[in-house]
Design a protein around this motif. Structure first.
Motif, PDB file in Angstrom:
ATOM      1  N   ALA A 255      19.646  28.207 111.110  1.00  0.00           N
ATOM      2  CA  ALA A 255      19.843  27.823 109.608  1.00  0.00           C
ATOM      3  C   ALA A 255      20.737  26.950 109.667  1.00  0.00           C
ATOM      4  CB  ALA A 255      20.051  29.274 108.871  1.00  0.00           C
ATOM      5  N   LYS A 256      21.010  26.420 108.408  1.00  0.00           N
ATOM      6  CA  LYS A 256      22.109  25.147 108.117  1.00  0.00           C
ATOM      7  C   LYS A 256      22.876  25.765 106.759  1.00  0.00           C
ATOM      8  CE  LYS A 256      21.125  21.091 106.308  1.00  0.00           C
ATOM      9  NZ  LYS A 256      20.510  19.771 106.201  1.00  0.00           N
ATOM     10  N   VAL A 257      24.146  25.713 107.196  1.00  0.00           N
ATOM     11  CA  VAL A 257      24.930  26.071 106.054  1.00  0.00           C
ATOM     12  C   VAL A 257      25.529  25.135 105.314  1.00  0.00           C
ATOM     13  CG1 VAL A 257      27.293  27.434 105.323  1.00  0.00           C
ATOM     14  CG2 VAL A 257      25.783  28.442 107.261  1.00  0.00           C
ATOM     15  N   ILE A 267      33.135  23.485  98.906  1.00  0.00           N
ATOM     16  CA  ILE A 267      32.549  22.236  99.339  1.00  0.00           C
ATOM     17  C   ILE A 267      31.187  22.408  99.663  1.00  0.00           C
ATOM     18  CG2 ILE A 267      34.768  21.485 100.567  1.00  0.00           C
ATOM     19  CD1 ILE A 267      33.616  22.698 103.027  1.00  0.00           C
ATOM     20  N   TYR A 268      30.328  21.178  99.524  1.00  0.00           N
ATOM     21  CA  TYR A 268      28.976  20.832  99.698  1.00  0.00           C
ATOM     22  C   TYR A 268      29.033  19.714 100.666  1.00  0.00           C
ATOM     23  CZ  TYR A 268      24.193  19.377  99.172  1.00  0.00           C
ATOM     24  OH  TYR A 268      22.886  19.003  99.347  1.00  0.00           O
ATOM     25  N   ASP A 269      28.228  20.106 101.820  1.00  0.00           N
ATOM     26  CA  ASP A 269      27.992  19.132 102.808  1.00  0.00           C
ATOM     27  C   ASP A 269      26.562  19.025 103.273  1.00  0.00           C
ATOM     28  OD1 ASP A 269      27.851  17.340 104.922  1.00  0.00           O
ATOM     29  OD2 ASP A 269      29.855  18.059 106.041  1.00  0.00           O
ATOM     30  N   GLN A 270      25.676  18.109 102.776  1.00  0.00           N
ATOM     31  CA  GLN A 270      24.140  18.118 102.890  1.00  0.00           C
ATOM     32  C   GLN A 270      23.667  17.945 104.466  1.00  0.00           C
ATOM     33  OE1 GLN A 270      22.375  14.875 100.884  1.00  0.00           O
ATOM     34  NE2 GLN A 270      23.656  13.230 102.013  1.00  0.00           N
ATOM     35  N   ASN A 271      24.952  17.581 105.075  1.00  0.00           N
ATOM     36  CA  ASN A 271      24.534  17.547 106.758  1.00  0.00           C
ATOM     37  C   ASN A 271      25.008  18.860 107.378  1.00  0.00           C
ATOM     38  OD1 ASN A 271      24.007  14.635 106.437  1.00  0.00           O
ATOM     39  ND2 ASN A 271      26.020  14.249 106.308  1.00  0.00           N
ATOM     40  N   ALA A 299      31.562  14.417 101.919  1.00  0.00           N
ATOM     41  CA  ALA A 299      31.282  15.743 101.379  1.00  0.00           C
ATOM     42  C   ALA A 299      31.851  15.846  99.911  1.00  0.00           C
ATOM     43  CB  ALA A 299      31.697  16.839 102.058  1.00  0.00           C
ATOM     44  N   GLU A 300      31.028  16.913  99.166  1.00  0.00           N
ATOM     45  CA  GLU A 300      31.653  17.051  97.694  1.00  0.00           C
ATOM     46  C   GLU A 300      32.549  18.271  97.502  1.00  0.00           C
ATOM     47  OE1 GLU A 300      27.997  16.863  95.537  1.00  0.00           O
ATOM     48  OE2 GLU A 300      27.124  15.295  96.668  1.00  0.00           O
ATOM     49  N   TYR A 301      33.434  18.008  96.768  1.00  0.00           N
ATOM     50  CA  TYR A 301      34.470  19.295  96.542  1.00  0.00           C
ATOM     51  C   TYR A 301      34.373  19.423  95.106  1.00  0.00           C
ATOM     52  CZ  TYR A 301      38.446  22.155  95.560  1.00  0.00           C
ATOM     53  OH  TYR A 301      39.336  23.223  95.168  1.00  0.00           O
TER      54      TYR A 301
END
Length: 446
Positions: A255-257, A267-271, A299-301
């Motif tokens: 899976a990918k967190v 934080i959100y990191d699509q990678n 990444a997004e914070y």
């Protein structure tokens, strides 16, 4: 609602005013016991519900300590020894400003059933203090822990009550607590605390246990439902041990967190989250999750940690704190087609959120089952201490995995037996209750 349950809940709220978390935890368990109480009147005849919701012992004490400026500070300490029908009291210590009697009682009550599900001979307890370790020096934390243990030492022991860590209490704090206990008692009683350092009685895999266990039970449920974890996108709230090692294990399984949080934001990191960097920020630097952007500026914070549930995902693993997912958060998760929610924290979904999850047939594993891996491995640590043995990481991990598989199968089977097929809340609650309640009946009115 069964008349007996209604009567007990009414009395509970009257006797314990203002303890909303405790009320919530008890109501969630008792409401699921209706088919048991209807099929066997002995529990009502012997006042089992009245006895199981009342702690065997509640200890509240003053904790004075001196900060680095030479100022005397005073906090409040707690230990709720809730139920010892299955074995010595077992449960963590939480150091956090939010700690008060209602929080400790909620956690201790949950611990009774969680511990019963592990199949290990341990009762339920919880403790802690409204002390906040954030921003404190090592010397301040040491002085606080020594003062806290000076009183707690009167009430614990390897055959009586075995505390461990929780929020705000990690390896550093356990070390200071153990050192003071040894100093007071003048004996090396390794089994009195779990979560110890590896060189002085701790167990391999204990740090990873709650997070790994969460993923093991989730994987067993997916296996049962013929679903794969491969390629699934995951949200993990929190960034402590549970969150970090849930991320590690679920990533190993394909899976990918994509999002993680701390109390300041998420934080959100699509990678996919760089877990090594999270470990460096949180375990080495004790920093804030926003520092992730220094290496990954793309990444997004966001500075509202509860908004993490708006991120699109397949799986949600709440691993931060109680009631972090409310009705609005669940609506957003459902809108984003979430497949499953498994609780890494204690009671992270509100009652309304759970009701909506179940109404929409979302796969759901409650915390008393899903996060039992930590206390299960603490019990394995107690076993090693009693045997003067040290097991390998692989041996402990394999035992942990089997315990989590057993918990899922027992909860699933019990739910079906009592007409609640697929309802793991009812299955876990009933299976655990039967173990504790039957032991209480066997031991008489105590």
């Amino acid at each position: 609602m069964h008349n007996y349950i209604e009567k007990v809940l009414t009395k509970l709220k009257k006797r314990n005013p203002g303890e909303v978390e405790f009320h919530q935890a008890v109501e969630e368990v008792l409401e699921s016991l209706e088919p048991v109480l209807e099929s066997d009147s002995s529990y009502e005849e012997n006042s089992i519900l009245e006895r199981i919701i009342e702690p065997e012992r509640q200890i509240i004490f003053r904790v004075p300590w001196v900060n680095d400026a030479g100022e005397t500070k005073v906090n409040r300490g707690f230990r709720i020894e809730f139920n010892s029908a299955l074995g010595p009291y077992k449960g963590g210590l939480r150091f956090h400003p939010s700690v008060y009697t209602g929080i400790v009682k909620f956690l201790g009550f949950e611990q009774i059933f969680k511990n019963a599900l592990t199949g290990r001979p341990i009762g339920g307890a919880k403790g802690g203090s409204d002390f906040d370790p954030k921003g404190k020096s090592d010397q301040e934390i040491m002085r606080f822990c020594q003062s806290f243990m000076t009183e707690l030492a009167r009430h614990i022991g390897d055959k009586t009550d075995v505390p461990a860590g929780d929020i705000g209490v990690g390896g550093r704090e356990i070390g200071y607590l153990f050192g003071q206990y040894k100093r007071i008692k003048n004996r090396y009683e390794a089994g009195v605390l779990t979560g110890k350092g590896l060189s002085w009685g701790g167990s391999l895999a204990r740090t990873e246990a709650t997070g790994y266990g969460l993923v093991y039970i989730l994987a067993e449920m997916f296996k049962d439902k013929q679903i794969t974890l491969e390629g699934k996108e995951v949200i993990v709230s929190g960034s402590g041990n549970v969150a970090i090692y849930a991320n590690e294990k679920i990533s190993e399984l394909g899976a990918k967190v994509v999002a993680m949080s701390d109390s300041s934001g998420y934080i959100y990191d699509q990678n996919g989250i760089d877990l090594d960097l999270i470990k460096e920020i949180k375990e080495v630097k004790r920093g804030r999750i926003k520092e992730y952007l220094e290496k990954y500026p793309e990444a997004e914070y966001y500075n509202q940690c509860h908004d993490i549930w708006t991120v699109d995902c397949d799986l949600a693993l709440p691993c931060a704190t109680q009631n972090e997912i409310n009705l609005e958060a669940v609506k957003k998760l459902i809108e984003n087609d979430v497949i499953a929610i498994a609780e890494g924290a204690n009671m992270p979904l509100t009652p309304a959120a759970i009701e909506l999850v179940q109404a929409n047939n979302i796969l759901y594993i409650p915390g008393k089952a899903a996060n039992a891996g930590g206390v299960a491995t603490s019990a394995l640590e107690m076993t090693q201490n009693a045997m003067f043995a040290e097991w390998s990481f692989e041996e402990v991990d394999q035992k942990l995995k089997q315990i989590m598989i057993n918990i899922y199968q027992e909860a699933s089977t019990t739910a079906a037996k009592y007409g609640k097929k697929g309802d793991l809340v009812a299955g876990a609650n009933i299976a655990a209750f039967l173990k504790v309640a039957n032991a209480m009946l066997d031991q008489g009115v105590v």
